[in-house]
Write an enzyme that holds these catalytic residues in place. Structure first.
Site, PDB file in Angstrom:
ATOM      1  N   LYS A 309       0.805  -1.216   0.000  1.00 40.43           N
ATOM      2  CA  LYS A 309       0.000   0.000   0.000  1.00 40.43           C
ATOM      3  C   LYS A 309       0.849   1.281   0.000  1.00 40.43           C
ATOM      4  CE  LYS A 309      -4.300  -1.679   1.984  1.00 40.43           C
ATOM      5  NZ  LYS A 309      -5.315  -1.562   3.005  1.00 40.43           N
ATOM      6  N   ASN A 330      -4.806   2.101  -1.859  1.00 40.38           N
ATOM      7  CA  ASN A 330      -5.338   0.729  -1.999  1.00 40.38           C
ATOM      8  C   ASN A 330      -6.051   0.521  -3.333  1.00 40.38           C
ATOM      9  OD1 ASN A 330      -7.789   2.049  -1.610  1.00 40.38           O
ATOM     10  ND2 ASN A 330      -8.669   0.293  -0.557  1.00 40.38           N
ATOM     11  N   ASP A 346     -10.147   2.791   1.377  1.00 42.04           N
ATOM     12  CA  ASP A 346     -10.286   2.319   2.768  1.00 42.04           C
ATOM     13  C   ASP A 346     -10.989   3.395   3.602  1.00 42.04           C
ATOM     14  OD1 ASP A 346      -9.112  -0.131   2.422  1.00 42.04           O
ATOM     15  OD2 ASP A 346      -7.104   0.514   3.023  1.00 42.04           O
ATOM     16  N   GLY A 369      -4.309   0.750  16.826  1.00 43.37           N
ATOM     17  CA  GLY A 369      -3.416   0.402  15.713  1.00 43.37           C
ATOM     18  C   GLY A 369      -2.912   1.667  15.038  1.00 43.37           C
TER      19      GLY A 369
HETATM   20  P1  NAP Z   1      -0.673  -3.014   9.249  1.00 42.72           P
HETATM   21  O1  NAP Z   1      -0.357  -1.836   8.394  1.00 42.72           O
HETATM   22  O2  NAP Z   1       0.254  -4.162   9.258  1.00 42.72           O
HETATM   23  O3  NAP Z   1      -0.824  -2.485  10.752  1.00 42.72           O
HETATM   24  C1  NAP Z   1      -1.065  -3.358  11.794  1.00 42.72           C
HETATM   25  C2  NAP Z   1      -1.233  -2.595  13.098  1.00 42.72           C
HETATM   26  O4  NAP Z   1      -1.656  -3.536  14.062  1.00 42.72           O
HETATM   27  C3  NAP Z   1       0.057  -1.957  13.623  1.00 42.72           C
HETATM   28  O5  NAP Z   1      -0.272  -0.758  14.252  1.00 42.72           O
HETATM   29  C4  NAP Z   1       0.552  -2.998  14.610  1.00 42.72           C
HETATM   30  O6  NAP Z   1       1.236  -2.417  15.720  1.00 42.72           O
HETATM   31  C5  NAP Z   1      -0.744  -3.542  15.147  1.00 42.72           C
HETATM   32  N1  NAP Z   1      -0.578  -4.907  15.624  1.00 42.72           N
HETATM   33  C6  NAP Z   1      -0.129  -5.971  14.907  1.00 42.72           C
HETATM   34  N2  NAP Z   1      -0.110  -7.065  15.674  1.00 42.72           N
HETATM   35  C7  NAP Z   1      -0.541  -6.683  16.914  1.00 42.72           C
HETATM   36  C8  NAP Z   1      -0.731  -7.367  18.137  1.00 42.72           C
HETATM   37  N3  NAP Z   1      -0.483  -8.686  18.241  1.00 42.72           N
HETATM   38  N4  NAP Z   1      -1.197  -6.674  19.190  1.00 42.72           N
HETATM   39  C9  NAP Z   1      -1.457  -5.360  19.095  1.00 42.72           C
HETATM   40  N5  NAP Z   1      -1.274  -4.641  17.962  1.00 42.72           N
HETATM   41  C10 NAP Z   1      -0.831  -5.309  16.878  1.00 42.72           C
HETATM   42  O7  NAP Z   1      -2.126  -3.611   8.893  1.00 42.72           O
HETATM   43  P2  NAP Z   1      -3.368  -2.839   8.265  1.00 42.72           P
HETATM   44  O8  NAP Z   1      -3.296  -2.899   6.784  1.00 42.72           O
HETATM   45  O9  NAP Z   1      -3.512  -1.517   8.912  1.00 42.72           O
HETATM   46  O10 NAP Z   1      -4.552  -3.808   8.679  1.00 42.72           O
HETATM   47  C11 NAP Z   1      -4.966  -3.894  10.027  1.00 42.72           C
HETATM   48  C12 NAP Z   1      -6.220  -4.739  10.126  1.00 42.72           C
HETATM   49  O11 NAP Z   1      -7.279  -4.143   9.395  1.00 42.72           O
HETATM   50  C13 NAP Z   1      -6.046  -6.139   9.540  1.00 42.72           C
HETATM   51  O12 NAP Z   1      -6.720  -7.060  10.342  1.00 42.72           O
HETATM   52  C14 NAP Z   1      -6.754  -6.084   8.234  1.00 42.72           C
HETATM   53  O13 NAP Z   1      -7.319  -7.299   7.837  1.00 42.72           O
HETATM   54  C15 NAP Z   1      -7.859  -5.097   8.547  1.00 42.72           C
HETATM   55  N6  NAP Z   1      -8.326  -4.480   7.313  1.00 42.72           N
HETATM   56  C16 NAP Z   1      -9.610  -4.737   6.972  1.00 42.72           C
HETATM   57  C17 NAP Z   1     -10.107  -4.204   5.820  1.00 42.72           C
HETATM   58  C18 NAP Z   1     -11.530  -4.493   5.475  1.00 42.72           C
HETATM   59  O14 NAP Z   1     -11.897  -4.268   4.320  1.00 42.72           O
HETATM   60  N7  NAP Z   1     -12.342  -4.953   6.391  1.00 42.72           N
HETATM   61  C19 NAP Z   1      -9.311  -3.373   5.015  1.00 42.72           C
HETATM   62  C20 NAP Z   1      -8.000  -3.094   5.415  1.00 42.72           C
HETATM   63  C21 NAP Z   1      -7.518  -3.674   6.583  1.00 42.72           C
HETATM   64  P3  NAP Z   1       2.823  -2.088  15.690  1.00 42.72           P
HETATM   65  O15 NAP Z   1       2.915  -0.687  15.168  1.00 42.72           O
HETATM   66  O16 NAP Z   1       3.220  -2.247  17.088  1.00 42.72           O
HETATM   67  O17 NAP Z   1       3.461  -3.100  14.754  1.00 42.72           O
END
Ligand code: NAP
Length: 542
Positions: A309, A330, A346, A369
């Protein structure tokens, strides 16, 4: 009916063949016959993998009646030897005996590997060619290389079809295969496909590059080659019979990508709105590979997911202001001159479901997050006038986002003391088998909980929220909304939201049932289905 030696097999012409051949394999003749019988109604073109049978020669008379009962079905007999990647342990002479007998039993097509053809006398080969339609095949289980040399070796032998099967180790290997098909299919009847997870492009688009047909698996789990896609998916999701030169190509790019439901959702939208387009899962292991593919195929639009992304931004000609502010894209549109333009849907995926339930001006929203989804939420909700708070596992990252988006950072210890209108989970905690929650029950002081995780539909966090009578917004809503905006950007038509929600719900239900069957007790299966239904009801209301 035995074909007397010296009669000539009616040559099979490409226009007589459906585009999709379904491979049937079993080590037991009764099961193979039953599977073929159950498939013929929807699949008039079947490959029977005789090499999977323990006694192929002895089994052939039993297949004769199957062939005679279904004169409208085209059957291929294949008895690939183990040295060529098949299961047959016999010699070249034994393979020839099986294929001869198959021809005599009425198989209109037999498939022979190039190495077998090379080992036979030319009289043996022409005698078989006289009895049945012939496919000469070459399989490369490692790479997509030396296609010209392999093809030159194949065309030394008489055949109705020349079939080249390679392995895609990059997305661009599909381009190599399709260019090869384009260059040679005017002179020869060809079939070309790349195996492997990354070969999906060739499996769907190969037919428009000149492959007379392609192969599909009878069902998931019955694949006879790596990366083979179930026939129902090729037909119902990718509409393989409709793909032509005018079909526009879209896809979701990411790494890994195995569980994405975007192709199910976007292909359903294209079908519903009669847009001649196909949407593929593009597992790109590098941005360089992706970009080469985007320009060569050419791909008209992309959904971009983890981990690209941010990286995709450098490849864009331009993007909308919100995308630049967020620093993550995205959605990509490729213009006719090949330039790439970026958007971030998003934001709509998070803002729209909330706006349908409340006024965002002044609403207190906690985002858990600080990754891509959290950035979209922070900038998007701030722009709508919400009072936004961020908490993150790694505080400096959360603090940096809070500064950039001009919102507040909260220490984890302070969350339980606060009241919110909405808490948004923008972490992957709870996703795909993860049974944890990013927050504790005492921290859930909110009217709404929006869990962006959509697979599974019921996360531990959602269960905890329901127990406290908090209204839940499932991640499915974001998924459908962000996909709907993508559809609108690409097609210029309003998105069929109900259809998109329906197909994703059904796909999640299937996954939940399969997961329950694989890992859990039968008693848990209805619960999995119920969770998806709850999530889908919420989408239907939007
Ligand atoms: P990302 O960029 O990898 O960010 C992940 C975030 O989650 C970071 O802030 C990370 O913290 C935190 N994190 C990861 N593992 C963790 C844990 N075990 N405990 C606490 N915090 C944790 O991911 P993203 O793209 O933002 O996506 C995040 C979520 O949104 C995913 O589940 C994804 O499937 C969902 N999502 C859903 C949609 C939808 O259409 N429904 C669209 C986009 C994303 P750190 O900074 O400490 O690493």
């Amino acid at each position: 009916m035995r074909v007397p030696s010296g009669t000539y097999a009616p040559r099979i012409r490409r226009f007589r063949l459906p585009r999709l051949c379904v491979a049937v394999a079993s080590d037991d003749i009764a099961t193979m016959s039953e599977r073929a019988e159950s498939l013929v109604r929807d699949n008039p073109f079947l490959e029977l993998r005789l090499d999977y049978l323990s006694q192929p020669l002895a089994a052939l008379p039993k297949l004769k009646s199957l062939i005679e009962t279904h004169p409208d079905v085209t059957f291929i007999a294949t008895c690939r030897r183990a040295v060529n990647g098949g299961k047959f342990k016999g010699s070249v002479a034994a393979e020839l005996a099986v294929l001869r007998r198959a021809a005599d039993c009425g198989f209109p097509l037999v498939d022979m590997e190039l190495q077998t053809a090379e080992a036979l006398k030319s009289s043996e080969l022409s005698e078989l060619y006289d009895r049945a339609g012939m496919i000469i095949s070459h399989h490369n289980f490692r790479s997509t290389k030396h296609l010209h040399e392999q093809f030159a070796a194949m065309t030394k032998y008489p055949a109705d079809f020349y079939k080249l099967v390679s392995t895609a180790t990059s997305l661009h290997d599909n381009v190599v295969m399709m260019k090869f098909l384009e260059a040679n299919s005017a002179k020869h009847e060809m079939v070309g496909v790349c195996m492997g997870e990354q070969g999906i492009i060739s499996r769907v688009l190969g037919v428009r590059a000149g492959s007379v047909f392609t192969f599909g698996a009878a069902t998931k789990g019955e694949e006879t080659a790596p990366g083979q896609v179930p026939a129902t998916e090729l037909r119902d999701i990718y509409r393989i019979e409709m793909v032509d030169q005018a079909t526009q190509v879209y896809g979701v790019v990411g790494d890994p990508l195995s569980h994405t439901l975007s192709p199910v959702m976007l292909n359903a939208a294209f079908r519903r709105e009669s847009v001649n387009a196909v949407y593929l899962a593009l597992h790109a292991k590098s941005m360089k590979d992706l970009l080469a593919c985007v320009h060569d195929i050419p791909i008209r639009g992309l959904s971009v997911t983890m981990p690209y992304k941010q990286e995709i931004l450098a490849a864009l000609e331009n993007s909308d202001p919100l995308t630049r502010q967020i620093g993550a894209c995205n959605t990509v549109v490729r213009s006719a001159d090949g330039k790439l333009y970026g958007f971030n849907t998003d934001v709509a995926g998070i803002v729209v479901p909330l706006q349908q339930r409340m006024s965002l001006a002044g609403a207190r929203v906690l985002i858990v997050g600080a990754g891509g989804a959290a950035r979209a939420a922070a900038f998007g909700l701030k722009a709508k006038g919400a009072e936004v708070f961020i908490v993150n596992r790694t505080p400096p990252k959360g603090q940096a986002l809070a500064r950039q988006a001009k919102v507040k950072y909260l220490k984890r210890a302070d969350i339980a003391k606060q009241e919110f209108d909405v808490i948004i989970n923008a972490t992957p905690v709870g996703m795909n088998g993860n049974k944890h929650s990013p927050l504790e029950e005492k921290e859930l002081n909110t009217k709404f909980l929006f869990d962006l995780v959509y697979n599974p539909a019921e996360t531990r966090l959602i269960t905890m929220a329901r127990a406290k009578n908090i209204q839940v917004i499932p991640g499915l809503e974001m998924f459908v909304q962000q996909g709907a905006r993508q559809f609108e950007i690409w097609s210029g038509k309003p998105a069929p939201l109900a259809e998109m929600g329906y197909v994703v719900t059904k796909a999640l239900e299937r996954q939940a049932t399969q997961a329950a069957e694989a890992h859990e007790t039968p008693a848990k299966r209805p619960a999995a289905g119920k969770a998806v239904k709850k999530a889908s009801k919420a989408v239907r209301r939007t």
